[in-house]
Motif scaffolding. Structure first.
Motif, PDB file in Angstrom:
ATOM      1  N   ASP A 169       0.884  -1.249   0.154  1.00 33.99           N
ATOM      2  CA  ASP A 169      -0.091   0.026   0.066  1.00 33.99           C
ATOM      3  C   ASP A 169       0.671   1.307  -0.078  1.00 33.99           C
ATOM      4  O   ASP A 169       0.241   2.365  -0.287  1.00 33.99           O
ATOM      5  CB  ASP A 169      -1.058   0.008   1.112  1.00 33.99           C
ATOM      6  CG  ASP A 169      -2.082  -1.162   1.193  1.00 33.99           C
ATOM      7  OD1 ASP A 169      -2.242  -1.493  -0.010  1.00 33.99           O
ATOM      8  OD2 ASP A 169      -2.477  -1.478   2.072  1.00 33.99           O
ATOM      9  N   SER A 170       1.914   1.129   0.586  1.00 30.86           N
ATOM     10  CA  SER A 170       2.938   2.383   0.363  1.00 30.86           C
ATOM     11  C   SER A 170       3.397   2.633  -0.825  1.00 30.86           C
ATOM     12  O   SER A 170       3.869   3.951  -1.187  1.00 30.86           O
ATOM     13  CB  SER A 170       4.162   2.203   1.268  1.00 30.86           C
ATOM     14  OG  SER A 170       5.124   1.391   0.628  1.00 30.86           O
ATOM     15  N   HIS A 171       3.394   1.710  -1.896  1.00 26.63           N
ATOM     16  CA  HIS A 171       3.544   2.221  -3.351  1.00 26.63           C
ATOM     17  C   HIS A 171       5.103   2.514  -3.373  1.00 26.63           C
ATOM     18  O   HIS A 171       5.574   3.270  -4.517  1.00 26.63           O
ATOM     19  CB  HIS A 171       2.692   3.354  -3.765  1.00 26.63           C
ATOM     20  CG  HIS A 171       1.216   2.891  -3.881  1.00 26.63           C
ATOM     21  ND1 HIS A 171       0.301   3.747  -4.447  1.00 26.63           N
ATOM     22  CD2 HIS A 171       0.775   1.718  -3.490  1.00 26.63           C
ATOM     23  CE1 HIS A 171      -0.612   2.931  -4.291  1.00 26.63           C
ATOM     24  NE2 HIS A 171      -0.694   1.765  -3.955  1.00 26.63           N
ATOM     25  N   TRP A 172       6.043   2.286  -2.354  1.00 20.55           N
ATOM     26  CA  TRP A 172       7.427   2.436  -2.611  1.00 20.55           C
ATOM     27  C   TRP A 172       8.144   1.062  -2.310  1.00 20.55           C
ATOM     28  O   TRP A 172       8.081   0.636  -1.244  1.00 20.55           O
ATOM     29  CB  TRP A 172       7.830   3.510  -1.335  1.00 20.55           C
ATOM     30  CG  TRP A 172       9.089   3.964  -1.335  1.00 20.55           C
ATOM     31  CD1 TRP A 172      10.276   3.420  -0.903  1.00 20.55           C
ATOM     32  CD2 TRP A 172       9.446   5.296  -2.207  1.00 20.55           C
ATOM     33  NE1 TRP A 172      11.147   4.299  -1.442  1.00 20.55           N
ATOM     34  CE2 TRP A 172      10.856   5.403  -2.145  1.00 20.55           C
ATOM     35  CE3 TRP A 172       8.745   6.275  -2.810  1.00 20.55           C
ATOM     36  CZ2 TRP A 172      11.768   6.396  -2.704  1.00 20.55           C
ATOM     37  CZ3 TRP A 172       9.627   7.345  -3.343  1.00 20.55           C
ATOM     38  CH2 TRP A 172      10.743   7.438  -3.363  1.00 20.55           C
ATOM     39  N   TYR A 173       8.763   0.833  -3.251  1.00 19.19           N
ATOM     40  CA  TYR A 173       9.304  -0.551  -3.342  1.00 19.19           C
ATOM     41  C   TYR A 173      10.913  -0.822  -3.295  1.00 19.19           C
ATOM     42  O   TYR A 173      11.291  -1.917  -2.904  1.00 19.19           O
ATOM     43  CB  TYR A 173       8.776  -1.295  -4.441  1.00 19.19           C
ATOM     44  CG  TYR A 173       7.321  -1.373  -4.483  1.00 19.19           C
ATOM     45  CD1 TYR A 173       6.300  -1.728  -3.499  1.00 19.19           C
ATOM     46  CD2 TYR A 173       6.549  -0.793  -5.658  1.00 19.19           C
ATOM     47  CE1 TYR A 173       5.079  -1.561  -3.350  1.00 19.19           C
ATOM     48  CE2 TYR A 173       5.252  -0.542  -5.678  1.00 19.19           C
ATOM     49  CZ  TYR A 173       4.415  -1.079  -4.445  1.00 19.19           C
ATOM     50  OH  TYR A 173       3.060  -0.972  -4.421  1.00 19.19           O
ATOM     51  N   ILE A 174      11.727   0.232  -3.419  1.00 19.37           N
ATOM     52  CA  ILE A 174      13.269   0.033  -3.574  1.00 19.37           C
ATOM     53  C   ILE A 174      13.688   1.376  -2.693  1.00 19.37           C
ATOM     54  O   ILE A 174      13.211   2.625  -2.796  1.00 19.37           O
ATOM     55  CB  ILE A 174      13.566   0.188  -4.955  1.00 19.37           C
ATOM     56  CG1 ILE A 174      13.042  -0.770  -6.057  1.00 19.37           C
ATOM     57  CG2 ILE A 174      15.207   0.536  -5.111  1.00 19.37           C
ATOM     58  CD1 ILE A 174      13.599  -1.927  -5.731  1.00 19.37           C
TER      59      ILE A 174
END
Ligand SMILES: *Cc1c(COP(=O)(O)O)cnc(C)c1O
Length: 368
Positions: free
Chosen positions: A29-34
Motif C-alpha cells: 500500500d505504500s507504493h514505495w518498493y526500492i
C-alpha cells in the motif's frame, strides 16, 4: 512411515505468518518498493544486532562479498586468502573482482580456516583474508586479526552462515573491516527470496558500499563510481525486520536440538561429531557429522525418509568452474576429506526431540 525433511519452515513461518502478511500489505500500500524506510529501518536493526555501527542491505550474499571487495578497491593484480572448504560463493566473489585466490586449509576439527596456515601463504600482492564461519561456528578471530594487522591485510568476514554466533564476547560480522552476510531463505536469518547485507564500523567504507550497491550513485542520476545494482528490496527488509526479532530464540532452539544430537550420537565410534572451539559459539546453521561410510549412511537414512544434504560434495578447487586453476585431486586434502565424509542432518526450529531420537536411532542401527 515417519518422514523428516532436511529443512522445514513450518514452525518458523507458521509463527510469524500474520505479521508477515501485515508487513506485505504495508509495503504494498505504500507504493514505495526500492530503498525506502523499511530498508533503512532494517539496516539500523541489523547493525545493532551485529554490534556494528553500519549496515548496508544488498541483493544477496554473493553480491555482499563482491561489494565488500570493490569497496576495499581489491581487484586485478591482488590476491585474497580464502578457505579451501567453503561454499563456492566466497571464491566466486574474489574471481569476479579479478583478484587471485589463495586457498588455505581448515582445521580438521572445527572445519574453519586454520589460522596457523595463513601467514606462510601471504604474498606481496595479498590484500585481504576472508574467513568463513562455516556451518555456523565462528572462526578463531583473535589469531586471524593479529595476522591481518601485522601484514596490513583487510579482514572480510563471510558471515552468511553464522548470524548470531559469538567469538568470545563479540558477535560474528563485527570483526572485519567490512563483512558480508546472506539472507538466502535457508540461512538462520532468511528472507523470502534473495537478500544480503554488509556490516562495518567504518563510516567511509559504509558510504562507499552504499554507493556501489546503487549504481555508484548517492544522488539520483549522478554516478561517482561504476557501481552495480544490488539493493535489498523494501519487501524483504520488512520481512527481515520481523524475523530478526526471533533470531536469538530460533538459534537457541537449534542449540538445544544440537545438544540432543550430541547426547544420542556421542557413543557411536564411526561418527565424528561437530567440535566447537572453547572461544567460539555456533548458531548451528547446520549439524554436520562425518563418517567414512557417508554415502551408504545417506542412502540408508533416505530409505527411512530422513532428509540429509552434503555441504559440500566438491570443494571449489575441484569444481569444473575452476579447472583453469589446474588444481589436482590431493591439492587440499583436508577440504577433500571433509567433502568425502560430511553429512548434514536435519536442523531447524520445530524439529522435536522425538525426531532426533528417531534419526539417531536409525544412525545407530546403520552403524551396527
Ligand atoms: C549462502 C552463502 C553465500 C552466498 O549467499 P547467497 O545469498 O546465496 O548469494 C556465501 N557464502 C557462504 C558461506 C554461504 O553459505
Amino acid at each position: 512411515m515417519k518422514s523428516i525433511p532436511f529443512l522445514s519452515f513450518n514452525k518458523m513461518h507458521g509463527t510469524i505468518k500474520s505479521k508477515i502478511q501485515q508487513a506485505f500489505e504495508n509495503v504494498y500500500d505504500s507504493h514505495w518498493y526500492i530503498l525506502g524506510r523499511n530498508v533503512e529501518l532494517f539496516e539500523k536493526q541489523y547493525a545493532e544486532y551485529c554490534q556494528t555501527k553500519f549496515c548496508v542491505g544488498v541483493g544477496n550474499g554473493l553480491d555482499a562479498i563482491i561489494i565488500a571487495l570493490k569497496t576495499l578497491n581489491i581487484g586485478k593484480g591482488d590476491s585474497v586468502i580464502v578457505p579451501s572448504n567453503t561454499y563456492i560463493a566466497t571464491w566466486l566473489a574474489v574471481s569476479y573482482v579479478g583478484a587471485e585466490i589463495i586457498p588455505v586449509e581448515p582445521d580438521e576439527k572445527t572445519y574453519n580456516i586454520n589460522p596457523k596456515l595463513i601467514e606462510s601463504v601471504i604474498r606481496s600482492n595479498t590484500k585481504a583474508i576472508i574467513p568463513v564461519h562455516l556451518y555456523g561456528q565462528t572462526c578463531e578471530m583473535e589469531p586471524i586479526m593479529q595476522i591481518a594487522q601485522k601484514h596490513k591485510l583487510f579482514l572480510i568476514e563471510d558471515n552468511a552462515q553464522a548470524q548470531g554466533s559469538m567469538y568470545r564476547e563479540k558477535k560474528s560480522g563485527s570483526f572485519g573491516h567490512i563483512n558480508a552476510t546472506s539472507f538466502y531463505p535457508g540461512k538462520n536469518l532468511g528472507a523470502l527470496g534473495d537478500a544480503g547485507a554488509i556490516t562495518t564500523n567504518d563510516e567511509n567504507l559504509y558510504l562507499k558500499a552504499k554507493t556501489i550497491r546503487n549504481y555508484g550513485s548517492q544522488k539520483k542520476y549522478f554516478n561517482q563510481v561504476k557501481g552495480i545494482n544490488s539493493r535489498l528490496d523494501e519487501l524483504h527488509a520488512a520481512f527481515l525486520s520481523i524475523k530478526l526479532n526471533y533470531l536469538d530464540e530460533w538459534n537457541k532452539e537449534r542449540n538445544e536440538i544440537a545438544q540432543w544430537y550430541f547426547d544420542y550420537l556421542k557413543d557411536i565410534p564411526e561418527i565424528i561429531l561437530p567440535h566447537i572451539h572453547p572461544d567460539c559459539t555456533s548458531n548451528f546453521h547446520l549439524f554436520v557429522i562425518r563418517t567414512e561410510k557417508r554415502d551408504e549412511l545417506q542412502n540408508y537414512l533416505n530409505k527411512y525418509q530422513i532428509g540429509t544434504l552434503i555441504h559440500y560434495p566438491i570443494p571449489p578447487h575441484l569444481q569444473e568452474a575452476y579447472k583453469d586453476l589446474n588444481y589436482r585431486k590431493g591439492a587440499f586434502p583436508i577440504a577433500e576429506k571433509i567433502a568425502e565424509t560430511c553429512l548434514s542432518l536435519p536442523m531447524y526450529p520445530g524439529l522435536t526431540k522425538d525426531d532426533v531420537e528417531y534419526i539417531t536411532d536409525k544412525i545407530r542401527k546403520f552403524s551396527k
